[in-house]
Motif scaffolding. Structure first.
Motif, PDB file in Angstrom:
ATOM      1  N   PHE B  48     -11.037  19.829  -5.148  1.00  0.00           N
ATOM      2  CA  PHE B  48     -11.463  18.743  -4.255  1.00  0.00           C
ATOM      3  C   PHE B  48     -10.369  18.499  -3.225  1.00  0.00           C
ATOM      4  CE2 PHE B  48     -11.821  13.989  -3.560  1.00  0.00           C
ATOM      5  CZ  PHE B  48     -13.015  14.040  -2.853  1.00  0.00           C
ATOM      6  N   THR B  49     -10.797  18.164  -2.008  1.00  0.00           N
ATOM      7  CA  THR B  49      -9.838  17.840  -0.945  1.00  0.00           C
ATOM      8  C   THR B  49     -10.275  16.540  -0.285  1.00  0.00           C
ATOM      9  OG1 THR B  49      -9.357  20.166  -0.526  1.00  0.00           O
ATOM     10  CG2 THR B  49      -8.820  18.626   1.225  1.00  0.00           C
ATOM     11  N   CYS B  50      -9.335  15.649  -0.036  1.00  0.00           N
ATOM     12  CA  CYS B  50      -9.692  14.388   0.605  1.00  0.00           C
ATOM     13  C   CYS B  50      -8.595  13.984   1.593  1.00  0.00           C
ATOM     14  CB  CYS B  50      -9.873  13.293  -0.447  1.00  0.00           C
ATOM     15  SG  CYS B  50     -10.735  11.838   0.197  1.00  0.00           S
ATOM     16  N   SER B  51      -8.998  13.565   2.796  1.00  0.00           N
ATOM     17  CA  SER B  51      -8.015  13.185   3.812  1.00  0.00           C
ATOM     18  C   SER B  51      -8.226  11.744   4.252  1.00  0.00           C
ATOM     19  CB  SER B  51      -8.122  14.119   5.022  1.00  0.00           C
ATOM     20  OG  SER B  51      -9.420  14.059   5.579  1.00  0.00           O
ATOM     21  N   GLY B  52      -7.179  11.181   4.838  1.00  0.00           N
ATOM     22  CA  GLY B  52      -7.255   9.830   5.400  1.00  0.00           C
ATOM     23  C   GLY B  52      -6.778   9.863   6.832  1.00  0.00           C
ATOM     24  N   SER B  53      -7.585   9.289   7.734  1.00  0.00           N
ATOM     25  CA  SER B  53      -7.175   9.215   9.143  1.00  0.00           C
ATOM     26  C   SER B  53      -8.048   8.176   9.828  1.00  0.00           C
ATOM     27  CB  SER B  53      -7.338  10.565   9.835  1.00  0.00           C
ATOM     28  OG  SER B  53      -8.705  10.855  10.034  1.00  0.00           O
ATOM     29  N   CYS B  54      -7.791   7.934  11.102  1.00  0.00           N
ATOM     30  CA  CYS B  54      -8.545   6.917  11.830  1.00  0.00           C
ATOM     31  C   CYS B  54      -8.992   7.471  13.176  1.00  0.00           C
ATOM     32  CB  CYS B  54      -7.667   5.680  12.033  1.00  0.00           C
ATOM     33  SG  CYS B  54      -8.447   4.413  13.033  1.00  0.00           S
ATOM     34  N   ASP B  55     -10.315   7.559  13.344  1.00  0.00           N
ATOM     35  CA  ASP B  55     -10.869   8.092  14.594  1.00  0.00           C
ATOM     36  C   ASP B  55     -10.423   7.300  15.815  1.00  0.00           C
ATOM     37  OD1 ASP B  55     -12.161  10.021  13.183  1.00  0.00           O
ATOM     38  OD2 ASP B  55     -14.198   9.332  13.612  1.00  0.00           O
ATOM     39  N   TYR B  56     -10.141   6.008  15.630  1.00  0.00           N
ATOM     40  CA  TYR B  56      -9.758   5.169  16.761  1.00  0.00           C
ATOM     41  C   TYR B  56      -8.429   5.613  17.366  1.00  0.00           C
ATOM     42  CZ  TYR B  56     -13.488   1.733  16.168  1.00  0.00           C
ATOM     43  OH  TYR B  56     -14.702   1.103  16.127  1.00  0.00           O
ATOM     44  N   LEU B  57      -7.577   6.251  16.543  1.00  0.00           N
ATOM     45  CA  LEU B  57      -6.288   6.714  17.083  1.00  0.00           C
ATOM     46  C   LEU B  57      -6.522   7.850  18.076  1.00  0.00           C
ATOM     47  CD1 LEU B  57      -3.980   6.767  13.930  1.00  0.00           C
ATOM     48  CD2 LEU B  57      -4.272   4.952  15.607  1.00  0.00           C
ATOM     49  N   GLN B  58      -7.515   8.706  17.750  1.00  0.00           N
ATOM     50  CA  GLN B  58      -7.826   9.813  18.643  1.00  0.00           C
ATOM     51  C   GLN B  58      -8.814   9.378  19.727  1.00  0.00           C
ATOM     52  OE1 GLN B  58      -8.023  11.878  14.865  1.00  0.00           O
ATOM     53  NE2 GLN B  58      -8.073  13.800  16.001  1.00  0.00           N
ATOM     54  N   GLY B  59      -9.488   8.258  19.492  1.00  0.00           N
ATOM     55  CA  GLY B  59     -10.410   7.726  20.490  1.00  0.00           C
ATOM     56  C   GLY B  59     -11.704   8.493  20.600  1.00  0.00           C
ATOM     57  N   ALA B  60     -12.145   9.090  19.485  1.00  0.00           N
ATOM     58  CA  ALA B  60     -13.407   9.838  19.537  1.00  0.00           C
ATOM     59  C   ALA B  60     -14.098   9.771  18.182  1.00  0.00           C
ATOM     60  CB  ALA B  60     -13.144  11.288  19.898  1.00  0.00           C
ATOM     61  N   ALA B  61     -15.420   9.609  18.217  1.00  0.00           N
ATOM     62  CA  ALA B  61     -16.186   9.579  16.970  1.00  0.00           C
ATOM     63  C   ALA B  61     -16.065  10.928  16.272  1.00  0.00           C
ATOM     64  CB  ALA B  61     -17.637   9.253  17.268  1.00  0.00           C
ATOM     65  N   PHE B  62     -15.938  10.920  14.974  1.00  0.00           N
ATOM     66  CA  PHE B  62     -15.849  12.130  14.149  1.00  0.00           C
ATOM     67  C   PHE B  62     -14.629  12.980  14.474  1.00  0.00           C
ATOM     68  CE2 PHE B  62     -20.174  10.810  13.592  1.00  0.00           C
ATOM     69  CZ  PHE B  62     -20.391  11.023  12.241  1.00  0.00           C
ATOM     70  N   ALA B  63     -13.611  12.357  15.069  1.00  0.00           N
ATOM     71  CA  ALA B  63     -12.379  13.090  15.368  1.00  0.00           C
ATOM     72  C   ALA B  63     -11.742  13.635  14.099  1.00  0.00           C
ATOM     73  CB  ALA B  63     -11.398  12.178  16.103  1.00  0.00           C
ATOM     74  N   PHE B  64     -12.013  12.968  12.969  1.00  0.00           N
ATOM     75  CA  PHE B  64     -11.391  13.413  11.714  1.00  0.00           C
ATOM     76  C   PHE B  64     -11.822  14.815  11.326  1.00  0.00           C
ATOM     77  CE2 PHE B  64     -14.803  13.385   8.616  1.00  0.00           C
ATOM     78  CZ  PHE B  64     -15.768  12.590   9.189  1.00  0.00           C
ATOM     79  N   VAL B  65     -12.969  15.263  11.856  1.00  0.00           N
ATOM     80  CA  VAL B  65     -13.458  16.597  11.492  1.00  0.00           C
ATOM     81  C   VAL B  65     -12.448  17.667  11.911  1.00  0.00           C
ATOM     82  CG1 VAL B  65     -15.321  18.273  11.843  1.00  0.00           C
ATOM     83  CG2 VAL B  65     -15.861  15.852  11.560  1.00  0.00           C
ATOM     84  N   SER B  66     -11.750  17.420  13.039  1.00  0.00           N
ATOM     85  CA  SER B  66     -10.738  18.401  13.463  1.00  0.00           C
ATOM     86  C   SER B  66      -9.618  18.483  12.422  1.00  0.00           C
ATOM     87  CB  SER B  66     -10.163  18.033  14.828  1.00  0.00           C
ATOM     88  OG  SER B  66      -9.364  16.865  14.726  1.00  0.00           O
ATOM     89  N   GLY B  67      -9.459  17.408  11.645  1.00  0.00           N
ATOM     90  CA  GLY B  67      -8.447  17.418  10.589  1.00  0.00           C
ATOM     91  C   GLY B  67      -8.818  18.305   9.421  1.00  0.00           C
ATOM     92  N   ASP B  85      -5.906   4.688   5.169  1.00  0.00           N
ATOM     93  CA  ASP B  85      -4.681   5.386   4.803  1.00  0.00           C
ATOM     94  C   ASP B  85      -4.994   6.370   3.668  1.00  0.00           C
ATOM     95  OD1 ASP B  85      -1.385   4.784   4.946  1.00  0.00           O
ATOM     96  OD2 ASP B  85      -2.111   5.726   3.097  1.00  0.00           O
ATOM     97  N   ALA B  86      -4.266   7.492   3.650  1.00  0.00           N
ATOM     98  CA  ALA B  86      -4.520   8.532   2.645  1.00  0.00           C
ATOM     99  C   ALA B  86      -4.212   8.074   1.224  1.00  0.00           C
ATOM    100  CB  ALA B  86      -3.723   9.782   2.975  1.00  0.00           C
ATOM    101  N   ALA B  87      -3.557   6.913   1.044  1.00  0.00           N
ATOM    102  CA  ALA B  87      -3.400   6.379  -0.319  1.00  0.00           C
ATOM    103  C   ALA B  87      -4.784   6.144  -0.916  1.00  0.00           C
ATOM    104  CB  ALA B  87      -2.603   5.076  -0.291  1.00  0.00           C
ATOM    105  N   TRP B  88      -5.743   5.779  -0.056  1.00  0.00           N
ATOM    106  CA  TRP B  88      -7.113   5.563  -0.531  1.00  0.00           C
ATOM    107  C   TRP B  88      -7.841   6.901  -0.705  1.00  0.00           C
ATOM    108  CZ3 TRP B  88      -4.537   1.571   1.718  1.00  0.00           C
ATOM    109  CH2 TRP B  88      -4.690   0.298   1.142  1.00  0.00           C
ATOM    110  N   ALA B  89      -7.399   7.930  -0.007  1.00  0.00           N
ATOM    111  CA  ALA B  89      -7.927   9.280  -0.247  1.00  0.00           C
ATOM    112  C   ALA B  89      -7.480   9.732  -1.635  1.00  0.00           C
ATOM    113  CB  ALA B  89      -7.436  10.250   0.828  1.00  0.00           C
ATOM    114  N   LEU B  90      -6.238   9.384  -1.986  1.00  0.00           N
ATOM    115  CA  LEU B  90      -5.751   9.688  -3.340  1.00  0.00           C
ATOM    116  C   LEU B  90      -6.608   8.945  -4.371  1.00  0.00           C
ATOM    117  CD1 LEU B  90      -3.710  10.798  -5.434  1.00  0.00           C
ATOM    118  CD2 LEU B  90      -2.330   8.756  -5.023  1.00  0.00           C
ATOM    119  N   TYR B  91      -6.932   7.693  -4.063  1.00  0.00           N
ATOM    120  CA  TYR B  91      -7.759   6.906  -4.981  1.00  0.00           C
ATOM    121  C   TYR B  91      -9.098   7.610  -5.219  1.00  0.00           C
ATOM    122  CZ  TYR B  91      -9.816   2.846  -7.261  1.00  0.00           C
ATOM    123  OH  TYR B  91     -10.403   2.004  -8.173  1.00  0.00           O
ATOM    124  N   GLU B  92      -9.690   8.141  -4.140  1.00  0.00           N
ATOM    125  CA  GLU B  92     -10.970   8.856  -4.288  1.00  0.00           C
ATOM    126  C   GLU B  92     -10.783  10.113  -5.143  1.00  0.00           C
ATOM    127  OE1 GLU B  92     -13.299   9.469  -0.708  1.00  0.00           O
ATOM    128  OE2 GLU B  92     -14.516  11.000  -1.685  1.00  0.00           O
TER     129      GLU B  92
END
Lengths: 147, 352
Positions: B48-67, B85-92
């Motif tokens: 399993f892989t899980c990431s944490g990020s915020c699209d608002y930082l990149q200013g584009a919807a679904f920007a996390f997909v590039s991650g 925050d990825a601490a919550w990705a760890l939680y998942e």
């Protein structure tokens, strides 16, 4: 493909084909602002919350008991913005403040046009300065003035 | 909860501006090092892989997909993302392992905050009708919180400066820190206010970077034959989005999470606390019930460098690596999300 530099183009207007309602609680507050009035709501414990919340912050119970309030209140806490940002509501130094409307128990955050940091203190009285045109938005409160 | 093994953790440097490097380029080096440290090749080698990020930082919807690009997600992998925050990705990932659906997981967080005006971007985390239209920024809400504490007599400006001086001093031994050095409390107090009552040094800096972690069941970690730290407890709680309805001078959500995660079940040698503003470290130290025998933020904490969406996971990683290196036997980590400590996560880590 022709060698000519024809560019395909089509006019496009970005539109959202739906409307969003702010609902019976937030909508009532925003509509009251348009009429230059302040409305709060009673929480489960009877405390008056402004702006009104749809659900109680502690018990999560649905709330519906509205209360009319004056447009004056008291500063509970404040922070002085020496360097306003482009997006901020005022373009000169101002204070953010937690303002408790008279008759309310829970403060709301808005800005105070106090001129100078030395004019700010907890407990000071303030009054709403209404926007020239009110449209049913939190920005219908342009800011608060020391009263 | 069942014990989870934290096998590896890697964080990038905190830099003020990563320049032309994009998110994928920030993520790839830490992923590579975290996978190498766990002795595995790629995301194909975890369940399993899980990431944490915020699209608002990149200013584009679904920007996390590039991650997801740095993973090489073909053939398809089981993957998820939290807009946190990825601490919550760890939680998942912990939930996934606890449910028996995975024996190992890769967790990572990243944020390139430099292109935007971060405090204003974060204003859009607030209530969309009552606060976001005012562009009430994240430094201003923290300043209101600090003023309330100062007016109450809960803290003094000197207490706040002491937190900053200790952060800068501790950060001297952290190669990834952005702000470090010896600075006296008197020097700090002589600085002008920035957003009164906060001085600039009371606020965490804006940083770009990423971090990554590999976790597994204890059985799997033994099979890999790598040293590991044990995650004994993890919990997170949230408070009202209405600041007025909260007691900003306390952190009941941290207190509840700490109780549930089992902070008090043993001595706390080290605590890594995610306090983006100096006064918040004092609130959190009290909420976590920490005494003077606990070393707080030996890394310098986020006042020395704050990777949005990665700093929380980094706090956990910092403690885990101290345990893996054998420096300590037991420590706790804290992560926060939202304005003025709205949501908080607490993790308890012990030696294997």
């Amino acid at each position: 493909m022709s060698a000519s530099a024809e560019v395909l183009s089509q006019a496009f207007t970005l539109g959202y084909t739906y409307t969003r309602s702010t609902g019976p609680v937030v909508g009532r507050f925003l509509t009251a602002l348009r009429d230059r009035k302040i409305v709060g709501i009673k929480g489960s414990d009877g405390k008056v919350i402004v702006p009104p919340m749809e659900w109680d912050p502690v018990t999560a119970e649905a709330l519906s008991d509205f209360v009319d309030l004056p447009d004056t209140g008291v500063v509970k806490s404040w922070a002085w913005v020496k360097h306003p940002r482009g997006k901020h509501p005022l373009d000169k130094p101002f204070a953010w403040a937690q303002i408790q409307f008279d008759g309310a128990d829970i403060p709301m955050i808005h800005c105070v046009d106090a001129g100078d940091e030395s004019a700010m203190k907890a407990g000071m009285r303030v009054k709403v300065r209404w926007a020239e045109e009110t449209i049913g938005s939190i920005n219908d409160i342009a800011c608060f003035d020391p009263a | 909860m069942r014990d989870i093994a934290i096998v590896s953790f890697v964080q990038s440097d905190c830099v003020r501006d990563a320049g032309a490097q994009n998110e994928v380029e920030l993520i790839m080096p830490v992923l590579r090092k975290a996978l190498d440290a766990a002795g595995i090749q790629s995301a194909q080698d975890v369940d399993f892989t899980c990431s944490g990020s915020c699209d608002y930082l990149q200013g584009a919807a679904f920007a996390f997909v590039s991650g997801v690009d740095p993973l090489g997600a073909v053939p398809p992998i089981k993957e998820s993302h939290v807009e946190m925050d990825a601490a919550w990705a760890l939680y998942e990932a912990v939930l996934k392992i606890t449910m028996g659906q995975a024996e190992s997981a890769l967790v990572y967080g990243f944020g390139k905050s430099s292109p935007g005006e971060l405090p204003i971007v974060l204003s859009q985390q607030l209530d969309p009708y009552y606060m976001a239209p005012l562009w009430l920024d994240s430094i201003s809400t923290a300043a209101l919180q600090a003023r309330t504490m100062l007016d109450n007599g809960d803290i003094t400006e000197k207490d706040m400066a002491e937190v900053v001086a200790r952060s800068r001093k501790n950060a001297k031994s952290n190669p990834h820190a952005q702000l470090k050095g010896d600075v006296s409390v008197d020097e700090l107090l002589a600085e002008p206010t920035y957003l009164s009552p906060l001085r600039k040094h009371d606020c965490c800096p804006v940083s770009d970077g990423a971090c990554a972690m590999v976790v597994a069941t204890v059985e799997k970690a033994k099979e890999w034959g790598k040293p590991y730290a044990v995650l004994k407890g993890i919990d997170h709680r949230i408070e009202s989005h209405n600041f007025g309805a909260r007691d900003l001078t306390q952190s009941p959500s941290t207190q509840a999470a700490a109780k549930s995660a089992g902070v008090a079940n043993g001595p706390v040698e080290v605590a890594e606390i995610y306090a983006p503003f100096s006064h918040q470290e004092i609130i959190l130290k009290r909420a976590l019930g920490l005494g003077d025998d606990t070393v707080v933020n030996p890394s310098g904490g986020v006042l020395a460098g704050n990777l949005m969406m990665a700093s929380g996971l980094s706090r956990i990683g910092e403690v885990a690596m101290r345990i893996i290196r054998g420096d300590i036997k037991r420590g706790i980590a804290h992560a926060t999300s939202g304005h003025a400590l709205q949501q908080n996560l607490v993790a308890v880590l012990e030696e294997a």
